[in-house]
Design an enzyme around this catalytic site. Structure first.
Site, mmCIF file in Angstrom:
data_model
loop_
_atom_site.group_PDB
_atom_site.id
_atom_site.type_symbol
_atom_site.label_atom_id
_atom_site.label_comp_id
_atom_site.label_asym_id
_atom_site.label_seq_id
_atom_site.Cartn_x
_atom_site.Cartn_y
_atom_site.Cartn_z
ATOM 1 N N GLU A 1 -9.790 -1.661 5.305
ATOM 2 C CA GLU A 1 -10.437 -1.452 6.503
ATOM 3 C C GLU A 1 -11.717 -2.458 6.754
ATOM 4 O O GLU A 1 -12.411 -2.907 5.720
ATOM 5 C CB GLU A 1 -10.830 0.210 6.283
ATOM 6 C CG GLU A 1 -9.829 1.077 6.382
ATOM 7 C CD GLU A 1 -8.931 1.163 7.612
ATOM 8 O OE1 GLU A 1 -8.941 0.350 8.408
ATOM 9 O OE2 GLU A 1 -8.191 2.393 7.683
ATOM 10 N N ASN B 1 -7.574 -2.177 14.085
ATOM 11 C CA ASN B 1 -8.951 -2.587 14.024
ATOM 12 C C ASN B 1 -9.043 -4.084 13.100
ATOM 13 O O ASN B 1 -9.991 -4.117 12.393
ATOM 14 C CB ASN B 1 -9.617 -1.395 13.155
ATOM 15 C CG ASN B 1 -9.040 -1.141 11.917
ATOM 16 O OD1 ASN B 1 -7.926 -1.773 11.404
ATOM 17 N ND2 ASN B 1 -9.619 0.097 10.954
ATOM 18 N N HIS C 1 -6.991 -4.439 10.061
ATOM 19 C CA HIS C 1 -6.977 -4.078 8.751
ATOM 20 C C HIS C 1 -5.658 -4.803 8.383
ATOM 21 O O HIS C 1 -4.807 -5.158 9.218
ATOM 22 C CB HIS C 1 -6.960 -2.664 8.412
ATOM 23 C CG HIS C 1 -5.979 -1.765 8.591
ATOM 24 N ND1 HIS C 1 -6.088 -0.457 8.981
ATOM 25 C CD2 HIS C 1 -4.584 -1.895 8.894
ATOM 26 C CE1 HIS C 1 -4.728 0.000 9.477
ATOM 27 N NE2 HIS C 1 -4.079 -0.914 9.099
ATOM 28 N N ASP D 1 0.634 -1.344 0.155
ATOM 29 C CA ASP D 1 0.141 -0.112 -0.108
ATOM 30 C C ASP D 1 0.816 1.319 0.019
ATOM 31 O O ASP D 1 2.109 1.209 0.171
ATOM 32 C CB ASP D 1 -0.977 0.061 1.248
ATOM 33 C CG ASP D 1 -0.289 -0.488 2.457
ATOM 34 O OD1 ASP D 1 0.881 -0.398 2.447
ATOM 35 O OD2 ASP D 1 -1.075 -0.782 3.609
HETATM 36 C C1 GLP Z 1 -0.391 0.748 8.645
HETATM 37 C C2 GLP Z 1 -0.214 -0.289 7.304
HETATM 38 C C3 GLP Z 1 -0.449 -1.609 7.703
HETATM 39 C C4 GLP Z 1 0.296 -2.322 9.044
HETATM 40 C C5 GLP Z 1 -0.299 -1.409 10.088
HETATM 41 C C6 GLP Z 1 0.232 -1.520 11.315
HETATM 42 O O1 GLP Z 1 -1.855 0.936 8.476
HETATM 43 N N1 GLP Z 1 -0.965 -0.100 6.159
HETATM 44 O O2 GLP Z 1 0.189 -2.560 6.498
HETATM 45 O O3 GLP Z 1 0.337 -3.551 9.331
HETATM 46 O O4 GLP Z 1 -0.003 -0.008 9.850
HETATM 47 O O5 GLP Z 1 1.536 -0.845 11.757
HETATM 48 P P1 GLP Z 1 2.481 -0.997 12.735
HETATM 49 O O6 GLP Z 1 3.380 -2.283 12.519
HETATM 50 O O7 GLP Z 1 3.288 0.056 12.882
HETATM 51 O O8 GLP Z 1 1.538 -1.428 14.121
#
Ligand code: GLP
Length: 248
Positions: free
Chosen positions: A148, A141, A143, A67
């Site tokens: 989402e 959440n 995702h 993404d």
């Molecule tokens: C973002 C990314 C996800 C990731 C999530 C959690 O929203 N789009 O791919 O898994 O954050 O991130 P973190 O590892 O910093 O908790």
């Protein structure tokens, strides 16, 4: 889902890196699905270390990131382009032409250009032969990528409006919550599900509740990661803090 719990964040990340190393060694031209966020950083660190030691060659590999934020230039320090360059690409020999991160800096009003980017991204993955090993983190959440919670599971690469909780969560990486982009371009659930092997890395106390929900939930688009329960090959790697609320 095969769930493995490790004593520390470093060991869980090392287990993820081991899966990626094994993938590359057994199939040098593997197609890797890559993720951003805080969680995968120690995994990238290990891969870089092994690359420097001479045992891990990315010369024939391909990568596709999950993404990117919309409306953010690739040289913006919070863009996922910048993240990947800084934390991985600049330190391994994965050829530039083989690295893919969705474009996030298209003109806001040109929805045709966004659609074209989404279709081109899906096409490039298909032409590379599909994703062999997909790395995932998980949002608070549930995702994955930026898919989402919704009424239905999403399909291919698409533009998504970020949930307010996600904007808040990710504001820790920006100077203020107002600076967090409101939209993102993400692989859809169908595209992620098409990967041959998926590894979800979850570390730290902050992931304990969502990991418990993931394991206990029905398959439900309101918890997008729950789809992983019915994928034939998913490995969940957690440290003790993230696995704290799991039984057994
Ligand atoms: C973002 C990314 C996800 C990731 C999530 C959690 O929203 N789009 O791919 O898994 O954050 O991130 P973190 O590892 O910093 O908790």
């Amino acid at each position: 889902m095969d769930i493995q719990v490790f004593q520390s964040e470093a060991l869980a990340a090392q287990a993820a890196a081991t899966l990626f190393a094994a993938q590359i060694i057994s199939k040098p031209d593997s197609v890797l699905g890559l993720a951003t966020g805080g969680t995968p950083l120690p995994c990238y660190g290990k891969l870089i270390e092994w690359h420097r030691m001479g045992g891990l060659d990315f010369a024939h590999a391909h990568s596709f990131n999950l993404d990117e934020y919309c409306g953010i230039a690739p040289d913006h320090p919070q863009s996922y382009h910048f993240y990947m360059e800084k934390h991985f690409f600049s330190q391994v020999n994965l050829p530039k032409a083989n690295r893919h991160v969705p474009k996030g800096d298209l003109p806001r009003e040109q929805s045709d250009a966004w659609q074209a980017e989404c279709r081109a991204y899906d096409r490039a993955i298909a032409e590379a032969g599909g994703i062999d090993l997909q790395l995932l983190g998980i949002g608070g959440n549930g995702h994955i990528g930026f898919n989402e919670p919704a009424e239905a599971f999403t399909g291919d690469t698409h533009i998504v409006a970020l949930a307010s909780g996600t904007i808040e969560d990710n504001s820790r990486y920006f100077d203020s919550v107002e600076q967090v982009p409101t939209h993102a371009i993400t692989l859809g659930i169908r595209s992620i599900f098409a990967a041959r092997h998926i590894v979800l890395l979850a570390t730290g106390e902050g992931k304990a509740q969502i990991l418990q929900r993931l394991v206990q939930s029905e398959v439900d688009p309101h918890l997008p990661a729950s789809i992983l329960q019915i994928h034939p090959r998913v490995t969940v790697l957690a440290d003790r803090a993230a696995a704290r609320l799991l039984e057994g």
